[in-house]
Design a protein around this motif. Sequence first.
Motif, mmCIF file in Angstrom:
data_model
loop_
_atom_site.group_PDB
_atom_site.id
_atom_site.type_symbol
_atom_site.label_atom_id
_atom_site.label_comp_id
_atom_site.label_asym_id
_atom_site.label_seq_id
_atom_site.Cartn_x
_atom_site.Cartn_y
_atom_site.Cartn_z
ATOM 1 N N ASP A 6 -32.040 -34.881 -40.480
ATOM 2 C CA ASP A 6 -31.221 -33.543 -40.496
ATOM 3 C C ASP A 6 -31.617 -33.115 -41.565
ATOM 4 O O ASP A 6 -33.008 -33.541 -42.144
ATOM 5 C CB ASP A 6 -29.695 -34.657 -41.486
ATOM 6 C CG ASP A 6 -30.847 -35.429 -42.783
ATOM 7 O OD1 ASP A 6 -30.854 -36.873 -42.682
ATOM 8 O OD2 ASP A 6 -31.363 -34.995 -43.903
ATOM 9 N N GLU A 7 -30.832 -32.111 -42.240
ATOM 10 C CA GLU A 7 -31.488 -30.547 -42.795
ATOM 11 C C GLU A 7 -32.262 -30.700 -43.553
ATOM 12 O O GLU A 7 -33.544 -30.162 -44.051
ATOM 13 C CB GLU A 7 -30.115 -29.742 -42.931
ATOM 14 C CG GLU A 7 -29.171 -29.924 -44.188
ATOM 15 C CD GLU A 7 -28.153 -30.918 -43.241
ATOM 16 O OE1 GLU A 7 -28.335 -31.245 -42.587
ATOM 17 O OE2 GLU A 7 -27.436 -30.979 -43.837
ATOM 18 N N SER A 11 -37.594 -28.047 -42.990
ATOM 19 C CA SER A 11 -36.685 -27.097 -42.760
ATOM 20 C C SER A 11 -37.589 -26.105 -42.937
ATOM 21 O O SER A 11 -39.495 -26.099 -42.363
ATOM 22 C CB SER A 11 -35.687 -26.142 -44.117
ATOM 23 O OG SER A 11 -37.723 -26.163 -45.362
ATOM 24 N N LYS A 282 -33.606 -20.438 -38.706
ATOM 25 C CA LYS A 282 -33.101 -21.498 -38.454
ATOM 26 C C LYS A 282 -33.443 -22.276 -37.111
ATOM 27 O O LYS A 282 -33.191 -23.421 -37.081
ATOM 28 C CB LYS A 282 -31.129 -21.379 -38.515
ATOM 29 C CG LYS A 282 -30.278 -21.529 -40.025
ATOM 30 C CD LYS A 282 -29.361 -21.162 -39.166
ATOM 31 C CE LYS A 282 -28.339 -20.692 -41.262
ATOM 32 N NZ LYS A 282 -26.598 -20.555 -40.407
ATOM 33 N N ALA A 338 -25.198 -32.042 -40.350
ATOM 34 C CA ALA A 338 -26.309 -32.171 -39.454
ATOM 35 C C ALA A 338 -26.209 -31.859 -38.244
ATOM 36 O O ALA A 338 -27.347 -31.412 -37.340
ATOM 37 C CB ALA A 338 -26.781 -33.431 -39.489
ATOM 38 N N TYR A 340 -24.966 -29.178 -36.587
ATOM 39 C CA TYR A 340 -24.798 -27.253 -37.273
ATOM 40 C C TYR A 340 -26.340 -27.104 -37.396
ATOM 41 O O TYR A 340 -26.830 -26.479 -36.199
ATOM 42 C CB TYR A 340 -23.856 -27.512 -38.455
ATOM 43 C CG TYR A 340 -22.354 -27.623 -38.614
ATOM 44 C CD1 TYR A 340 -21.853 -27.144 -40.056
ATOM 45 C CD2 TYR A 340 -22.040 -27.693 -37.520
ATOM 46 C CE1 TYR A 340 -20.668 -27.435 -39.576
ATOM 47 C CE2 TYR A 340 -20.545 -28.454 -37.904
ATOM 48 C CZ TYR A 340 -19.750 -27.330 -38.631
ATOM 49 O OH TYR A 340 -18.220 -27.551 -38.394
ATOM 50 N N TYR A 341 -26.777 -28.001 -38.009
ATOM 51 C CA TYR A 341 -28.034 -27.939 -38.584
ATOM 52 C C TYR A 341 -29.014 -28.399 -37.080
ATOM 53 O O TYR A 341 -30.002 -27.277 -36.227
ATOM 54 C CB TYR A 341 -29.078 -28.957 -39.276
ATOM 55 C CG TYR A 341 -30.319 -29.063 -39.506
ATOM 56 C CD1 TYR A 341 -31.362 -29.849 -38.395
ATOM 57 C CD2 TYR A 341 -31.562 -27.845 -40.340
ATOM 58 C CE1 TYR A 341 -31.947 -30.001 -38.489
ATOM 59 C CE2 TYR A 341 -32.431 -28.128 -39.802
ATOM 60 C CZ TYR A 341 -33.030 -29.032 -39.543
ATOM 61 O OH TYR A 341 -34.485 -29.003 -39.794
ATOM 62 N N LYS A 342 -28.411 -29.500 -36.347
ATOM 63 C CA LYS A 342 -29.503 -29.648 -34.791
ATOM 64 C C LYS A 342 -29.190 -28.592 -33.573
ATOM 65 O O LYS A 342 -30.230 -28.103 -33.151
ATOM 66 C CB LYS A 342 -29.178 -31.012 -34.524
ATOM 67 C CG LYS A 342 -29.306 -31.345 -33.453
ATOM 68 C CD LYS A 342 -28.901 -32.255 -33.194
ATOM 69 C CE LYS A 342 -28.804 -33.417 -31.955
ATOM 70 N NZ LYS A 342 -28.149 -34.518 -31.323
ATOM 71 N N GLU A 344 -28.451 -25.209 -34.379
ATOM 72 C CA GLU A 344 -28.944 -24.182 -34.284
ATOM 73 C C GLU A 344 -29.698 -24.250 -34.274
ATOM 74 O O GLU A 344 -30.584 -23.037 -33.935
ATOM 75 C CB GLU A 344 -28.348 -23.755 -36.175
ATOM 76 C CG GLU A 344 -27.234 -23.861 -35.847
ATOM 77 C CD GLU A 344 -26.060 -23.497 -37.648
ATOM 78 O OE1 GLU A 344 -27.099 -23.961 -38.610
ATOM 79 O OE2 GLU A 344 -25.003 -22.477 -38.023
ATOM 80 N N MET A 345 -31.161 -24.962 -34.516
ATOM 81 C CA MET A 345 -32.528 -24.525 -34.139
ATOM 82 C C MET A 345 -32.349 -25.188 -32.762
ATOM 83 O O MET A 345 -34.023 -24.435 -32.380
ATOM 84 C CB MET A 345 -32.725 -27.067 -34.910
ATOM 85 C CG MET A 345 -34.844 -26.723 -35.306
ATOM 86 S SD MET A 345 -35.338 -25.409 -36.324
ATOM 87 C CE MET A 345 -35.260 -26.752 -37.051
#
Length: 478
Positions: A6-7, A11, A282, A338, A340-342, A344-345
């Motif tokens: 997770d984020e 980073s 991101k 989590a 969104y982070y994944k 977007e990555m």
Amino acid sequence: MGDIVDEESKSLPSKENFSEWYNEVLMTAQVMDVRYPVKGLYVWYPFGFSIRKKVYNLLRSLMDVDHQECYFPMLIPKTELLKESEHIKGFEDEVYWVTHGGLTPLEIPLALRPTSETAIYPMYKLWIRSHADLPLKLYQIVNTFRYETKQTRPLIRLREITSFKEAHTAHATWEDAERQVQEAIGIYSDFFTKLAIPFIICKRPDWDKFPGADYTMAFDTLMPNGRTLQIGTVHHLGTRFARTFEIMYEDAKGERQYVNQTCYGISERCIAAVIGIHGDNKGLVLPPNASPTQVVIIPIVFKSGGAEILDACKKVRAILNEAGIATVLDDSSERPGAKYYKWEMKGVPFRIEIGPRDLKSNSVMLVRRDGVKESLPMDGLPSAISGRLMDFQAELLKRASESMWSRIKDCSTLDEARSQIESGVARLAWCGEKACGLEMENATGGKLLGEPQGMTGGGACPVCGKPAGRVVLVARSY
Ligand SMILES: Nc1ncnc2c1ncn2[C@@H]1O[C@H](COS(=O)(=O)NC(=O)[C@@H](N)CS)[C@@H](O)[C@H]1O
Ligand SMILES: [Zn+2]
């Protein structure tokens, strides 16, 4: 293979530090694993490989219009590789050799193809007999090997080029081959534009053309750190290889003539360009034409009503895939943040959030990878999203083009050019003399990209002062 955690824990470094950001994002987004224990060789993760598949399917669709795909052997006998003097001069210190079959030494060492002219052209000699066999337009997408001594980098400078598209054509006349060079330039322009990559086309200076070619046209793009990246090249080979490999045909008058040839190559650098140019802090930002997943649906579930929401998400996934929009549903147990982070990555262009409010208003929340957010009604969703995918594609190309062209500046002195190439490309007048061109490289610490197609200029050559009718670009390059 664990997915991204997770984020909090991973980073990225800021993209300001491009080289660090670039290496990190390839690993964190699971594009390439750079830990393979041979320098210059890297591993495609499944996700990275799905980007490669999408991008190379696009390339194949453009090549297959009037080329045929084929496959030639990777091992080239030394006798063939050494035949063309110019060619071998350009490659002899880059070739890997196979000297044994098991414990048995090979009578003739075999080269791992650095590029395939010397594997293909002995066969062209057997295949081409008459002008009826021309034009011959073949290509292959293979791995090639070059013992690069400059710094290796994943997707940019490899020792095993894993995604080397090489086309090799044969024609009746020099002019026919010249037309093919222009056709190839058209195909490459279309391909890079569809990947939202801006480019400059330059005729390389004679001292930097492909070994054995009459001339080389190169596609360069500009990476965020001010370095140019050569993302494709088209070579007019004239009859040099035809003479070396005796590739002849009988013309209409029954006379035997040498063929005129071209060859043109693209490698995984096109993916390096997509990642480097469009990515942000991101992670990846993939243009829809280069993204295996175009929409990811995230259910927003609170304590109750989960089943209904999941149902709605599955319906939306079905109608979007039905409409040809590559859509996935992330119904894993991770928290929305989590997810969104994944995604977007991984650079997915659009995210659809569906929660209780959306259900009530029979709409969805659409979030574009660059942050643009809007609520869309369920009705007519596929065409609304198709339209926004095209808009995003165009927007990415527009931003990247503006950024590149704003970093190409006219310079009238070598000092000006030296400071300009710290962040971009310098455009100088050039008298055309090799000595002046080489002096431009020495004085600026950059590379002469050559004469840009479609740009005119003038003024005095900054080295010799002579009036110069030509324009040349100088830049730091990979
Ligand atoms: N070590 C490398 N790693 C990644 N890409 C490379 C490497 N060397 C060359 N390339 C890419 O491959 C393209 C074609 O390579 S080339 O040498 O210019 N041309 C040829 O080999 C010709 N036979 C055309 S098929 C280059 O324009 C560049 O974009
Ligand atoms: Zn000069």
